[in-house]
Design a protein around this motif. Structure first.
Motif, short mmCIF file in Angstrom:
data_model
loop_
_atom_site.label_atom_id
_atom_site.label_comp_id
_atom_site.label_asym_id
_atom_site.label_seq_id
_atom_site.Cartn_x
_atom_site.Cartn_y
_atom_site.Cartn_z
N ARG A 1 -6.19 50.87 127.06
CA ARG A 1 -4.88 51.48 126.91
C ARG A 1 -5.02 53.00 126.81
N ALA A 2 -4.02 53.69 127.36
CA ALA A 2 -4.00 55.15 127.27
C ALA A 2 -2.56 55.63 127.26
N THR A 3 -2.33 56.68 126.51
CA THR A 3 -1.05 57.39 126.53
C THR A 3 -1.33 58.78 127.06
N ALA A 4 -0.28 59.52 127.39
CA ALA A 4 -0.47 60.86 127.95
C ALA A 4 0.51 61.85 127.35
N TYR A 5 0.05 63.07 127.21
CA TYR A 5 0.92 64.17 126.78
C TYR A 5 0.75 65.33 127.75
N ALA A 6 1.69 66.25 127.69
CA ALA A 6 1.61 67.46 128.51
C ALA A 6 2.23 68.60 127.73
N CYS A 7 1.72 69.81 127.94
CA CYS A 7 2.22 70.96 127.20
C CYS A 7 2.02 72.25 128.01
N LEU A 8 2.61 73.32 127.49
CA LEU A 8 2.48 74.64 128.08
C LEU A 8 1.74 75.55 127.10
N TYR A 9 0.78 76.30 127.62
CA TYR A 9 0.00 77.25 126.83
C TYR A 9 0.53 78.65 127.13
N PHE A 10 1.05 79.30 126.09
CA PHE A 10 1.59 80.65 126.21
C PHE A 10 0.76 81.62 125.38
N THR A 11 0.77 82.88 125.80
CA THR A 11 0.29 83.98 124.96
C THR A 11 1.39 85.04 124.94
N ASP A 12 1.23 86.00 124.04
CA ASP A 12 2.14 87.15 124.05
C ASP A 12 1.53 88.23 124.94
N THR A 13 2.18 89.38 125.00
CA THR A 13 1.70 90.46 125.87
C THR A 13 0.34 91.00 125.44
N GLY A 14 -0.07 90.73 124.20
CA GLY A 14 -1.38 91.14 123.71
C GLY A 14 -2.46 90.07 123.92
N GLY A 15 -2.10 88.95 124.55
CA GLY A 15 -3.07 87.90 124.81
C GLY A 15 -3.28 86.93 123.66
N ARG A 16 -2.42 87.02 122.63
CA ARG A 16 -2.58 86.14 121.47
C ARG A 16 -1.90 84.78 121.74
N PRO A 17 -2.62 83.67 121.53
CA PRO A 17 -2.03 82.36 121.74
C PRO A 17 -0.83 82.09 120.81
N PHE A 18 0.16 81.41 121.38
CA PHE A 18 1.41 81.02 120.73
C PHE A 18 1.30 79.54 120.36
N GLN A 19 1.54 79.22 119.08
CA GLN A 19 1.46 77.82 118.65
C GLN A 19 2.58 77.50 117.67
N LEU A 20 2.83 76.19 117.56
CA LEU A 20 3.88 75.67 116.68
C LEU A 20 3.24 74.84 115.58
N ARG A 21 3.78 74.96 114.35
CA ARG A 21 3.28 74.15 113.22
C ARG A 21 4.08 72.85 113.17
N ALA A 22 3.37 71.72 113.23
CA ALA A 22 4.02 70.41 113.18
C ALA A 22 4.57 70.13 111.79
N THR A 23 5.74 69.51 111.72
CA THR A 23 6.31 69.16 110.42
C THR A 23 5.68 67.90 109.85
N TYR A 24 5.18 67.02 110.69
CA TYR A 24 4.64 65.75 110.21
C TYR A 24 3.21 65.88 109.71
N ARG A 25 2.52 66.96 110.08
CA ARG A 25 1.18 67.28 109.57
C ARG A 25 1.09 68.80 109.53
N THR A 26 1.31 69.38 108.37
CA THR A 26 1.42 70.84 108.28
C THR A 26 0.15 71.58 108.65
N GLU A 27 -1.00 70.90 108.64
CA GLU A 27 -2.25 71.57 109.06
C GLU A 27 -2.39 71.58 110.58
N LEU A 28 -1.49 70.90 111.28
CA LEU A 28 -1.59 70.77 112.73
C LEU A 28 -0.79 71.86 113.44
#
Length: 166
Positions: free
Chosen positions: A17-44
């Protein structure tokens, strides 16, 4: 041993069995990665994206999930940065999980100011250097971030395996 032909539905039932996900990787104009903090696991920390719905392609999933989670309407072309394989984790996630990470490009200050998070999924977004992200993320998640960032900078697609919890 004789080959026994199985109808497709029966054969597929024998496969892992396998599931799949897909996402977009963004940075700002300074090249810093953009990420979101999950509510269901705050360390994620994660990129805008999610699990594929039936009938969707990975690209459709990434664009839909990005809009749902951030309000960003992405209109660029698909450019795959990498694929990610996570092994079956038993009861926690009883299937292999396969990810498709696409290049979302650079977010302007105006786009960042317009981000609207879905409070059921994410509590905040943040930009940071790789050194800053190292302190915020699990080692497996940080290793994936480094590989995807390297893929973006080099123009070469990567393949990442994670056999531990993200």
């Amino acid at each position: 041993m004789a080959n026994t032909w199985l109808p497709p539905a029966e054969y597929v039932a024998t496969l892992p069995r396998a599931t799949a996900y897909a996402c977009l990787y963004f940075t700002d104009t300074g090249g810093r990665p953009f990420q979101l903090r999950a509510t269901y696991r705050t360390e994620l920390w994660q990129w805008p994206g999610g699990n594929m719905d039936p009938g969707e392609t990975p690209w459709e999933t990434a664009v839909r999930e990005c809009h749902e989670e951030t309000g960003i309407v992405f209109e660029g072309e698909p450019r795959l940065l990498g694929t990610h394989f996570v092994s079956d984790r038993g009861e926690e996630w009883p299937a292999n999980h396969i990810g498709f990470i696409f290049d979302g490009g650079v977010l302007t200050d105006e786009q960042l100011a317009g981000v609207v998070l879905d409070p059921d999924e994410h509590s905040e977004f943040r930009l940071g250097t790789l050194a800053e992200w190292r302190r915020e993320m699990t080692s497996a998640s940080f290793a994936r971030l480094v590989e995807i960032d390297r893929a973006r900078r080099s123009g070469r697609t990567v393949y990442v395996e994670t056999c531990a919890d993200l």
